[in-house]
Design a protein around this motif. Structure first.
Motif, PDB file in Angstrom:
ATOM      1  N   ALA A 222      37.199  47.541  53.275  1.00 40.12           N
ATOM      2  CA  ALA A 222      36.800  47.303  51.883  1.00 40.12           C
ATOM      3  C   ALA A 222      37.950  47.622  50.937  1.00 40.12           C
ATOM      4  O   ALA A 222      38.133  46.953  49.915  1.00 40.12           O
ATOM      5  N   LYS A 223      38.723  48.652  51.276  1.00 43.09           N
ATOM      6  CA  LYS A 223      39.880  48.992  50.444  1.00 43.09           C
ATOM      7  C   LYS A 223      40.865  47.830  50.389  1.00 43.09           C
ATOM      8  O   LYS A 223      41.358  47.461  49.313  1.00 43.09           O
ATOM      9  N   GLN A 224      41.143  47.228  51.566  1.00 40.93           N
ATOM     10  CA  GLN A 224      42.046  46.073  51.596  1.00 40.93           C
ATOM     11  C   GLN A 224      41.458  44.889  50.832  1.00 40.93           C
ATOM     12  O   GLN A 224      42.179  44.153  50.153  1.00 40.93           O
ATOM     13  N   ALA A 225      40.154  44.729  50.933  1.00 40.38           N
ATOM     14  CA  ALA A 225      39.497  43.611  50.259  1.00 40.38           C
ATOM     15  C   ALA A 225      39.613  43.729  48.748  1.00 40.38           C
ATOM     16  O   ALA A 225      39.844  42.734  48.049  1.00 40.38           O
ATOM     17  N   LEU A 226      39.452  44.941  48.248  1.00 34.17           N
ATOM     18  CA  LEU A 226      39.560  45.138  46.796  1.00 34.17           C
ATOM     19  C   LEU A 226      41.011  44.992  46.344  1.00 34.17           C
ATOM     20  O   LEU A 226      41.291  44.314  45.354  1.00 34.17           O
ATOM     21  N   LEU A 227      41.928  45.610  47.079  1.00 33.67           N
ATOM     22  CA  LEU A 227      43.341  45.536  46.688  1.00 33.67           C
ATOM     23  C   LEU A 227      43.852  44.090  46.738  1.00 33.67           C
ATOM     24  O   LEU A 227      44.659  43.691  45.904  1.00 33.67           O
ATOM     25  N   GLY A 228      43.350  43.327  47.707  1.00 34.06           N
ATOM     26  CA  GLY A 228      43.771  41.939  47.828  1.00 34.06           C
ATOM     27  C   GLY A 228      42.898  40.972  47.059  1.00 34.06           C
ATOM     28  O   GLY A 228      43.147  39.771  47.075  1.00 34.06           O
ATOM     29  N   SER A 229      41.868  41.496  46.391  1.00 38.70           N
ATOM     30  CA  SER A 229      40.946  40.677  45.593  1.00 38.70           C
ATOM     31  C   SER A 229      40.377  39.520  46.409  1.00 38.70           C
ATOM     32  O   SER A 229      40.362  38.368  45.979  1.00 38.70           O
ATOM     33  N   ARG A 230      39.854  39.843  47.586  1.00 39.01           N
ATOM     34  CA  ARG A 230      39.342  38.820  48.497  1.00 39.01           C
ATOM     35  C   ARG A 230      37.897  38.458  48.151  1.00 39.01           C
ATOM     36  O   ARG A 230      37.024  39.322  48.108  1.00 39.01           O
ATOM     37  N   ASN A 231      37.654  37.182  47.941  1.00 37.23           N
ATOM     38  CA  ASN A 231      36.337  36.720  47.496  1.00 37.23           C
ATOM     39  C   ASN A 231      35.264  36.831  48.573  1.00 37.23           C
ATOM     40  O   ASN A 231      34.149  37.293  48.306  1.00 37.23           O
ATOM     41  N   ILE A 232      35.565  36.354  49.763  1.00 33.55           N
ATOM     42  CA  ILE A 232      34.559  36.333  50.828  1.00 33.55           C
ATOM     43  C   ILE A 232      34.086  37.742  51.129  1.00 33.55           C
ATOM     44  O   ILE A 232      32.884  38.031  51.177  1.00 33.55           O
ATOM     45  N   ALA A 233      35.039  38.649  51.332  1.00 28.12           N
ATOM     46  CA  ALA A 233      34.695  40.030  51.650  1.00 28.12           C
ATOM     47  C   ALA A 233      33.943  40.696  50.505  1.00 28.12           C
ATOM     48  O   ALA A 233      33.039  41.510  50.731  1.00 28.12           O
ATOM     49  N   THR A 234      34.277  40.352  49.274  1.00 27.90           N
ATOM     50  CA  THR A 234      33.616  40.971  48.127  1.00 27.90           C
ATOM     51  C   THR A 234      32.176  40.507  48.005  1.00 27.90           C
ATOM     52  O   THR A 234      31.280  41.300  47.676  1.00 27.90           O
TER      53      THR A 234
END
Length: 224
Positions: free
Chosen positions: A151-163
């Protein structure tokens, strides 16, 4: 003057405040505001210089700055050019418009997850084609997939699917309720795409929500 939208904003508030006794507005009235003219000048410069860099035919921009511990508005640029009727220059985007916040909504999703222990920084999310399809086909800006990520990587990378997956794990209505607690007053659609900013909000609301992040969770209301 240097802050025409802010002046209009204050005048509108005064007219509302003294609606039952308008004589106050006809006399000598001293109004103390929160505006910082040095910050305002920097804000105007930022909009003037920043708009051409956006490209893609963009013809308007706005900027709002508050002191996060108090909510005091330090600078307000409601449009790129107050006198330009072609862009509706006198319309104050910062207070009157509802715009999709895009990825700036994402921290609210992850904070709700952390608050409720449903999505922690180490939680594994699926940035995959399969998860995209399960969520209705949402894509990221680069049209690629990073696989299983935290989740940390998803937020830092602003990933839509994961969010969007994080939104479902935290609970769609839970995230919406939390956003409202932070000060978002516009209707938020009860679906996963709200996580990536598909529901329109007011800038004054969103800046108040971000102020809560900056001051340790204390909610404030933007005021002038």
């Amino acid at each position: 003057g240097p802050a025409p939208h802010f002046v209009q904003y204050i005048e509108t508030q005064l007219q509302s405040q003294f609606a039952n006794d308008p004589a106050y507005l006809n006399g000598d009235l001293t109004v103390t505001t929160t505006l910082d003219l040095s910050v305002q000048q920097k804000a105007v410069t930022a909009v003037t210089q920043g708009l051409p860099r956006i490209g893609n035919g963009a013809n308007n921009a706005a900027l709002l700055m508050v002191e996060p511990h108090t909510g005091q508005i330090l600078a307000m640029v409601g449009s790129a050019d107050f006198g330009n009727n072609a862009i509706g220059g006198q319309f104050n985007v910062t207070t009157q418009a509802e715009r999709r916040p895009g990825s700036s909504f994402k921290p609210i999703v992850y904070e709700e997850g952390v608050r409720t222990n449903t999505v922690l920084p180490t939680t594994i999310l699926q940035d995959t084609y399969a998860e995209s399809q399960a969520l209705g086909g949402v894509q990221d800006f680069d049209r690629s997939y990073e696989g299983n990520i935290t989740a940390k990587q998803a937020l830092l990378g602003s990933r839509n699917i994961a969010t969007e997956q994080a939104m479902e794990k935290a609970g769609v209505q839970n995230v919406i309720n939390f956003a409202q607690q932070l000060g978002i007053s516009t209707p938020l659609a009860p679906n996963a795409s709200t996580a990536i900013g598909s529901s329109a909000v007011r800038m004054t609301d969103l800046i108040a929500a971000y102020a809560a992040f900056a001051n340790g969770g204390q909610r404030v209301t933007a005021y002038g």
